[in-house]
Design a protein around this motif. Structure first.
Motif, short mmCIF file in Angstrom:
data_model
loop_
_atom_site.label_atom_id
_atom_site.label_comp_id
_atom_site.label_asym_id
_atom_site.label_seq_id
_atom_site.Cartn_x
_atom_site.Cartn_y
_atom_site.Cartn_z
N ASN A 162 -9.45 2.26 -2.08
CA ASN A 162 -8.26 2.86 -1.24
C ASN A 162 -8.94 2.97 0.11
O ASN A 162 -9.71 3.80 0.38
CB ASN A 162 -7.96 4.34 -1.99
N ASN A 183 -1.75 3.12 2.19
CA ASN A 183 0.03 3.40 2.27
C ASN A 183 0.41 2.64 3.27
O ASN A 183 -0.32 1.84 3.92
CB ASN A 183 0.09 4.93 2.50
N THR A 219 1.49 1.87 -1.14
CA THR A 219 2.16 3.15 -1.42
C THR A 219 3.25 3.37 -0.52
O THR A 219 2.84 3.29 0.78
CB THR A 219 1.42 4.19 -1.79
N GLY A 250 -1.74 10.51 -2.84
CA GLY A 250 -2.48 9.50 -2.54
C GLY A 250 -3.66 9.31 -3.80
O GLY A 250 -3.89 8.19 -4.29
N ASN A 254 -4.18 6.85 -6.80
CA ASN A 254 -5.17 5.82 -6.87
C ASN A 254 -5.97 6.14 -8.45
O ASN A 254 -6.44 5.11 -9.09
CB ASN A 254 -6.01 6.06 -5.89
#
Length: 312
Positions: A162, A183, A219, A250, A254
């Motif tokens: 991430n 994102n 995302t 977020g 994940n």
């Protein structure tokens, strides 16, 4: 499934305001509180609540905040035996300002998280190589995150990165990353673009794939996610909920994605499951207090399926 989280912890110092301040503006806040924060810590808690066997690899200071973190991991059933306690650096701290619309501003001092260097991670090589999935993020040094994922990938472990907080990933070796999960804002920064660049999300995903990861999940908040690999891109919807607070969504996504992958779901199904888990956490304030258990998620999914059948 066995999940190793390589990441950060930061004590969260939180205040609520009616609206977020403009640059240079002072506002009066209220409801000051202290809670748990840090992307790695959040991910570990959410994954454990979803039923994963979680090992946490990270660093904290030899202080009260670090001790609180160890207590949290014990309470959530997370193995914290690989946590480094650094006597020369403070535990990370994050200042969070939230408005009544659910938006937030966050500033983090990483503290001991910056001491999680490759040579420290090598002490936990068995936890990296023995997992089903290793999940890392970037409140620790980028080189450390990639070092951990490379060790895991060499052993055939699925790896998820991430890239948050957002960094420019051009020039980084992402060959050990199975799934990159930015994102839309982080995707643009990773590609060296301005936050307002008009490139569509499909183009962002294609360009991210060119950096070396095997797949990308971008995302998009209430718009769900885009799952992309060299064969193409597929949008994935999320659940419709009444958003109270998006902070930590977020991290929730994940963690849930990693758990689903470790349970053998394909990437699209894993992203769909993660979208539901992340959406549900937005119904409540804060991060850790908002994270749902596996039973709660399954109950929501069962109710949703039943409602869909009735409408049909």
């Amino acid at each position: 499934m066995r999940l190793t989280v390589v990441g950060s912890y930061a004590k969260a110092l939180v205040m609520t305001v009616d609206r977020l301040p403009e640059a240079g503006e002072t506002l009066l806040g209220r409801e000051y509180r202290e809670t748990y924060g840090g992307k790695g810590s959040d991910m570990a808690v959410q994954a454990a609540r979803l039923g994963a066997d979680v090992v946490y690899v990270g660093a904290v200071g030899d202080d009260a905040h670090g001790a609180e973190f160890r207590a949290l991991m014990a309470a959530e059933g997370v193995d914290d035996s690989r946590v480094t306690v650094d006597p020369t650096a403070p535990t990370g701290v994050g200042f969070i300002v939230k408005d009544t619309a659910g938006r937030n501003l966050i500033v983090v001092d990483k503290g001991a998280n910056d001491r999680l260097l490759p040579e420290v991670l090598d002490r936990s090589a068995d936890a990296l190589r023995g997992a089903d999935v290793v999940l890392a993020q970037l409140e620790i040094p980028l080189g450390s995150a990639l070092h951990a994922l490379a060790a895991a990938r060499e052993a055939g472990v699925t790896t998820v990165l991430n890239p948050a907080p957002a960094v420019d990933l051009r020039g980084a070796d992402l060959s050990a990353v199975d799934v990159l999960t930015p994102n839309e804002h982080e995707a643009r920064v990773a590609l060296g673009l301005s936050p307002g660049d008009p490139a569509p999300v499909e183009e962002l995903a294609r360009r991210l794939l060119a950096l070396g990861p095997r797949s990308v999940v971008v995302t998009r908040g209430e718009d769900g996610a885009l799952v992309a690999d060299p064969a193409g891109a597929t949008p994935v919807a999320t659940a419709a909920v009444d958003v109270v607070d998006s902070n930590g969504a977020g991290d929730s996504f994940n963690a849930a994605l990693a758990v689903a992958l470790g349970e053998g779901r394909d990437l699209r199904d894993a992203a769909a499951f993660a979208g539901v888990v992340a959406a549900l956490c937005c119904e409540h304030w804060e991060t850790v207090p908002s994270y749902r258990t596996r039973a709660e998620v399954e109950d929501f999914l069962a109710t949703t399926r039943a409602t869909t059948k009735e409408r049909a």
